[in-house]
Design an enzyme around this catalytic site. Structure first.
Site, mmCIF file in Angstrom:
data_model
loop_
_atom_site.group_PDB
_atom_site.id
_atom_site.type_symbol
_atom_site.label_atom_id
_atom_site.label_comp_id
_atom_site.label_asym_id
_atom_site.label_seq_id
_atom_site.Cartn_x
_atom_site.Cartn_y
_atom_site.Cartn_z
ATOM 1 N N GLY A 28 0.809 -1.220 0.000
ATOM 2 C CA GLY A 28 0.000 0.000 0.000
ATOM 3 C C GLY A 28 0.837 1.262 0.000
ATOM 4 C CG HIS A 31 5.453 5.484 -4.477
ATOM 5 N ND1 HIS A 31 6.102 4.861 -5.514
ATOM 6 C CD2 HIS A 31 5.947 4.922 -3.348
ATOM 7 C CE1 HIS A 31 6.968 3.988 -5.029
ATOM 8 N NE2 HIS A 31 6.882 3.993 -3.717
ATOM 9 C CG HIS A 34 3.558 1.047 -5.399
ATOM 10 N ND1 HIS A 34 3.731 2.067 -4.503
ATOM 11 C CD2 HIS A 34 4.092 -0.052 -4.831
ATOM 12 C CE1 HIS A 34 4.342 1.621 -3.431
ATOM 13 N NE2 HIS A 34 4.579 0.337 -3.595
ATOM 14 C CD GLN A 58 7.616 -7.391 3.945
ATOM 15 O OE1 GLN A 58 6.868 -8.165 3.376
ATOM 16 N NE2 GLN A 58 8.256 -6.447 3.272
ATOM 17 N N GLY A 144 9.867 -4.039 -8.527
ATOM 18 C CA GLY A 144 10.761 -2.933 -8.874
ATOM 19 C C GLY A 144 12.221 -3.293 -8.605
ATOM 20 C CE LYS A 145 16.053 -3.768 -14.019
ATOM 21 N NZ LYS A 145 16.819 -3.170 -15.134
ATOM 22 C CD GLN A 150 10.777 -7.155 -1.990
ATOM 23 O OE1 GLN A 150 10.584 -7.013 -0.801
ATOM 24 N NE2 GLN A 150 10.080 -6.485 -2.893
ATOM 25 N NE ARG A 184 11.600 3.207 5.140
ATOM 26 C CZ ARG A 184 12.403 2.171 5.190
ATOM 27 N NH1 ARG A 184 13.646 2.270 4.762
ATOM 28 N NH2 ARG A 184 12.009 1.043 5.700
HETATM 29 O O1 PAF Z 1 8.153 -4.731 -1.753
HETATM 30 C C1 PAF Z 1 7.135 -4.812 -1.022
HETATM 31 O O2 PAF Z 1 6.296 -3.928 -1.004
HETATM 32 C C2 PAF Z 1 6.961 -6.024 -0.130
HETATM 33 O O3 PAF Z 1 8.180 -6.488 0.335
HETATM 34 C C3 PAF Z 1 6.166 -7.170 -0.793
HETATM 35 C C4 PAF Z 1 6.886 -7.717 -2.006
HETATM 36 C C5 PAF Z 1 4.804 -6.645 -1.211
HETATM 37 C C6 PAF Z 1 5.964 -8.296 0.194
HETATM 38 O O4 PAF Z 1 5.277 -7.895 1.328
#
Ligand code: PAF
Length: 273
Positions: A28, A31, A34, A58, A144-145, A150, A184
């Site tokens: 959520g 921006h 996304h 996480q 996203g890169k 991740q 952020r």
């Molecule tokens: O990148 C994120 O926003 C989060 O780490 C994800 C991939 C949605 C997992 O909660």
């Protein structure tokens, strides 16, 4: 756009879906970054699914999960305008149960860089992403890169667990002055924002050095440190696409990563070479 909150309803809807499914998992506070993932998913798929779930596993103890920005109404509007078909917004009790089967991120690659400061963070990321993949059954999933580590670990999970989904790597979206978009950034005041511009500047300097065939990682890191001498640098790292440390940059196989703190605001950025 259909908003779905329960697993049962999502499963039922996915079963009835025809054609390719493009999936954008998010937490959520959407921006432009996304939105660019959603738009790409929209162009490349028959059906677009977005999930919004602030994933507690996480976040580590002491990290303020409650302070994570929540913008439900605005997020729903953004999804609607961007052409999302299904918005999945489960609540925490539906996604996790007690004493459940766990997935562990690979030790060597998940306890360095971001994982060094946030041990077990990537266990939580892979855990939720796997659950979401199983529910949504996407043809293509968009990441996203900017969260390069991740992205690399998710790709490894897909390979190691033989998952049937294409991971689509999406470019970092920047403001005109170079600042990479991040949830952020809203915490930065003018002075802090000005300082933050040195991050992308240092990455541009690094890429200019590579363009001039200066491939020595130590020298590149030195030059980047100079540009960011007013910042509290957590790390500068130069790795290959599989996150193995490099001594010399390799064209089309290098990622240069930075994490800094400006007062209490932690920012990351990177460039793929
Ligand atoms: O990148 C994120 O926003 C989060 O780490 C994800 C991939 C949605 C997992 O909660």
């Amino acid at each position: 756009m259909t908003i779905i909150k329960t697993i049962e309803k999502l499963k039922q809807t996915i079963r009835q879906t025809k054609g390719s499914i493009g999936f954008v998992p998010t937490m959520g506070a959407l921006h432009e970054g996304h939105i660019s993932l959603i738009k790409k998913a929209r162009l490349e798929n028959d059906v677009v699914v977005v999930s919004i779930f602030i994933n507690p596993t996480q976040f580590l103890a002491g990290e303020d999960l409650d302070k994570y920005p929540k913008k439900q109404e605005a997020d729903e509007k953004i999804c609607e305008f961007s052409g999302v078909d299904i918005l999945f917004t489960p609540n925490i009790n539906t996604m996790y149960s007690q004493d459940e089967v766990l997935i562990k991120a690979p030790i060597l690659k998940s306890y360095t860089l971001e994982g060094q400061r946030r041990p077990e963070h990537f266990d939580g990321v892979l855990r939720i992403v796997l659950k979401l993949f199983n529910l949504v059954q996407p043809t293509n999933a968009y990441f996203g890169k900017k969260d390069a580590q991740q992205l690399s670990l998710i790709k490894q999970m897909v390979d190691d667990l033989f998952l049937d989904v294409n991971i689509i790597e999406c470019e970092i979206i920047r403001q005109k002055d170079g600042l990479a978009l991040s949830s952020r950034n809203v915490y930065l005041d003018n002075k802090q924002r000005q300082l933050a511009l040195n991050i992308s500047l240092s990455l541009r300097i690094a890429s200019d050095m590579v363009a001039k065939h200066n491939m020595d990682c130590e020298k590149i890191i030195e030059a980047m440190k100079k540009v960011m001498d007013s910042l509290d640098i957590e790390y500068i790292a130069i790795v290959d696409r599989k996150f193995e440390k490099l001594d010399f940059c390799e064209l089309k196989n290098t990622i240069i990563l930075v994490a800094v703190k400006i007062d209490k605001i932690r920012l990351i950025d990177n460039i793929w070479i």
